[in-house]
Motif scaffolding. Structure first.
Motif, PDB file in Angstrom:
ATOM      1  N   SER A   1      -4.638   0.798   8.245  1.00 28.23           N
ATOM      2  CA  SER A   1      -6.093   0.746   8.431  1.00 28.23           C
ATOM      3  C   SER A   1      -6.822   1.506   7.338  1.00 28.23           C
ATOM      4  O   SER A   1      -7.821   1.023   6.794  1.00 28.23           O
ATOM      5  CB  SER A   1      -6.483   1.309   9.798  1.00 28.23           C
ATOM      6  OG  SER A   1      -5.953   0.517  10.817  1.00 28.23           O
ATOM      7  N   GLU A   2      -6.342   2.693   7.008  1.00 27.95           N
ATOM      8  CA  GLU A   2      -6.982   3.487   5.953  1.00 27.95           C
ATOM      9  C   GLU A   2      -6.938   2.751   4.618  1.00 27.95           C
ATOM     10  O   GLU A   2      -7.903   2.762   3.856  1.00 27.95           O
ATOM     11  CB  GLU A   2      -6.289   4.851   5.816  1.00 27.95           C
ATOM     12  CG  GLU A   2      -6.522   5.782   6.980  1.00 27.95           C
ATOM     13  CD  GLU A   2      -5.648   7.022   6.934  1.00 27.95           C
ATOM     14  OE1 GLU A   2      -6.089   8.060   7.448  1.00 27.95           O
ATOM     15  OE2 GLU A   2      -4.516   6.951   6.400  1.00 27.95           O
ATOM     16  N   TYR A   3      -5.830   2.100   4.369  1.00 26.86           N
ATOM     17  CA  TYR A   3      -5.685   1.346   3.129  1.00 26.86           C
ATOM     18  C   TYR A   3      -6.694   0.193   3.080  1.00 26.86           C
ATOM     19  O   TYR A   3      -7.358  -0.021   2.063  1.00 26.86           O
ATOM     20  CB  TYR A   3      -4.259   0.823   2.989  1.00 26.86           C
ATOM     21  CG  TYR A   3      -4.038   0.029   1.727  1.00 26.86           C
ATOM     22  CD1 TYR A   3      -4.119   0.628   0.470  1.00 26.86           C
ATOM     23  CD2 TYR A   3      -3.758  -1.327   1.793  1.00 26.86           C
ATOM     24  CE1 TYR A   3      -3.935  -0.105  -0.685  1.00 26.86           C
ATOM     25  CE2 TYR A   3      -3.565  -2.067   0.631  1.00 26.86           C
ATOM     26  CZ  TYR A   3      -3.655  -1.451  -0.600  1.00 26.86           C
ATOM     27  OH  TYR A   3      -3.478  -2.179  -1.752  1.00 26.86           O
TER      28      TYR A   3
ATOM     29  N   LEU B   1      -1.246   6.453   3.015  1.00 30.17           N
ATOM     30  CA  LEU B   1      -2.340   5.962   3.852  1.00 30.17           C
ATOM     31  C   LEU B   1      -1.786   5.045   4.938  1.00 30.17           C
ATOM     32  O   LEU B   1      -0.838   4.297   4.705  1.00 30.17           O
ATOM     33  CB  LEU B   1      -3.332   5.142   3.017  1.00 30.17           C
ATOM     34  CG  LEU B   1      -4.087   5.840   1.896  1.00 30.17           C
ATOM     35  CD1 LEU B   1      -4.917   4.838   1.116  1.00 30.17           C
ATOM     36  CD2 LEU B   1      -4.974   6.936   2.451  1.00 30.17           C
TER      37      LEU B   1
ATOM     38  N   HIS C   1       0.835  -1.201   0.000  1.00 36.57           N
ATOM     39  CA  HIS C   1       0.000   0.000   0.000  1.00 36.57           C
ATOM     40  C   HIS C   1       0.865   1.244   0.000  1.00 36.57           C
ATOM     41  O   HIS C   1       2.024   1.224   0.378  1.00 36.57           O
ATOM     42  CB  HIS C   1      -0.987  -0.003   1.168  1.00 36.57           C
ATOM     43  CG  HIS C   1      -0.371   0.219   2.517  1.00 36.57           C
ATOM     44  ND1 HIS C   1       0.236  -0.778   3.221  1.00 36.57           N
ATOM     45  CD2 HIS C   1      -0.282   1.336   3.270  1.00 36.57           C
ATOM     46  CE1 HIS C   1       0.675  -0.298   4.368  1.00 36.57           C
ATOM     47  NE2 HIS C   1       0.380   0.986   4.418  1.00 36.57           N
ATOM     48  N   SER C   2       0.261   2.315  -0.439  1.00 42.29           N
ATOM     49  CA  SER C   2       0.945   3.596  -0.528  1.00 42.29           C
ATOM     50  C   SER C   2       1.282   4.100   0.869  1.00 42.29           C
ATOM     51  O   SER C   2       0.555   3.856   1.817  1.00 42.29           O
ATOM     52  CB  SER C   2       0.018   4.576  -1.258  1.00 42.29           C
ATOM     53  OG  SER C   2      -0.006   5.814  -0.651  1.00 42.29           O
TER      54      SER C   2
ATOM     55  N   VAL D   1      -9.547  -0.046   4.629  1.00 45.78           N
ATOM     56  CA  VAL D   1     -10.881   0.532   4.444  1.00 45.78           C
ATOM     57  C   VAL D   1     -11.081   0.918   2.975  1.00 45.78           C
ATOM     58  O   VAL D   1     -12.143   0.674   2.401  1.00 45.78           O
ATOM     59  CB  VAL D   1     -11.106   1.732   5.398  1.00 45.78           C
ATOM     60  CG1 VAL D   1     -12.361   2.502   5.039  1.00 45.78           C
ATOM     61  CG2 VAL D   1     -11.169   1.250   6.850  1.00 45.78           C
ATOM     62  N   SER D   2     -10.047   1.463   2.352  1.00 44.93           N
ATOM     63  CA  SER D   2     -10.156   1.856   0.938  1.00 44.93           C
ATOM     64  C   SER D   2     -10.369   0.640   0.029  1.00 44.93           C
ATOM     65  O   SER D   2     -10.906   0.768  -1.065  1.00 44.93           O
ATOM     66  CB  SER D   2      -8.915   2.641   0.488  1.00 44.93           C
ATOM     67  OG  SER D   2      -7.812   1.777   0.273  1.00 44.93           O
ATOM     68  N   LEU D   3      -9.943  -0.544   0.498  1.00 43.30           N
ATOM     69  CA  LEU D   3     -10.136  -1.782  -0.275  1.00 43.30           C
ATOM     70  C   LEU D   3     -11.475  -2.456   0.024  1.00 43.30           C
ATOM     71  O   LEU D   3     -11.785  -3.498  -0.550  1.00 43.30           O
ATOM     72  CB  LEU D   3      -9.008  -2.775   0.025  1.00 43.30           C
ATOM     73  CG  LEU D   3      -7.609  -2.384  -0.429  1.00 43.30           C
ATOM     74  CD1 LEU D   3      -6.602  -3.442   0.005  1.00 43.30           C
ATOM     75  CD2 LEU D   3      -7.558  -2.190  -1.943  1.00 43.30           C
ATOM     76  N   GLY D   4     -12.246  -1.880   0.947  1.00 44.36           N
ATOM     77  CA  GLY D   4     -13.555  -2.460   1.261  1.00 44.36           C
ATOM     78  C   GLY D   4     -13.561  -3.355   2.480  1.00 44.36           C
ATOM     79  O   GLY D   4     -14.464  -4.177   2.640  1.00 44.36           O
TER      80      GLY D   4
END
Length: 137
Positions: free
Chosen positions: A48-50, A45, A41-42, A52-55
């Motif tokens: 956790s944010e990553y 983020l 992941h970048s 969440v961004s993946l669903g």
């Protein structure tokens, strides 16, 4: 449409610590954080944010102390209830288990209470997150 089967395995994962398990809104699977930490992941983020961004959303959690604190008010004998409630912090849980092993009036109803409590918490979590579920326990 997917359905989350709340079977013994799925319910047991609720005993993990906060952030230990994640639920996929895409395929209705429950994954461990360790399993998901392998995803690239970048750096912009947080982990956790990553997720969440993946669903993914944090899976429901329950602790022994939470269940015990919900159970103690149901103990019929006031002296016993008050004795357990007199403890604070880690002593609360530790001493509850001592009473649990001594008094059948605690140990006998506790196991059923614990199962019901976890079932209800999992169902509430599903309802709060609009997740279709089926209780299989």
């Amino acid at each position: 449409m997917n359905t989350l089967e709340l079977d013994e395995s799925a319910l047991r994962k609720g005993w993990g610590g906060a952030g230990e398990y994640w639920f996929s809104l895409k395929d209705y699977s429950v994954k461990s954080d360790a399993e998901l930490s392998e995803l690239d992941h970048s750096e912009e983020l947080s982990h956790s944010e990553y997720l969440v961004s993946l669903g993914y959303i944090p899976y429901f959690t329950v602790s022994s102390e939470e269940v015990i604190r919900a159970f103690v008010p149901t103990i019929e004998r006031k002296k016993l209830r008050d004795a357990i409630d007199s403890y604070i912090g880690n002593d609360y849980v530790e001493n509850f288990w001592k009473y649990f092993h001594i008094y059948p009036e605690i140990s006998e109803p506790y196991i059923e209470f614990e199962h019901s409590y976890v079932d209800e918490k999992a169902k509430r979590w599903c309802e709060e997150n609009n997740i279709k579920y089926e209780l299989k326990a």
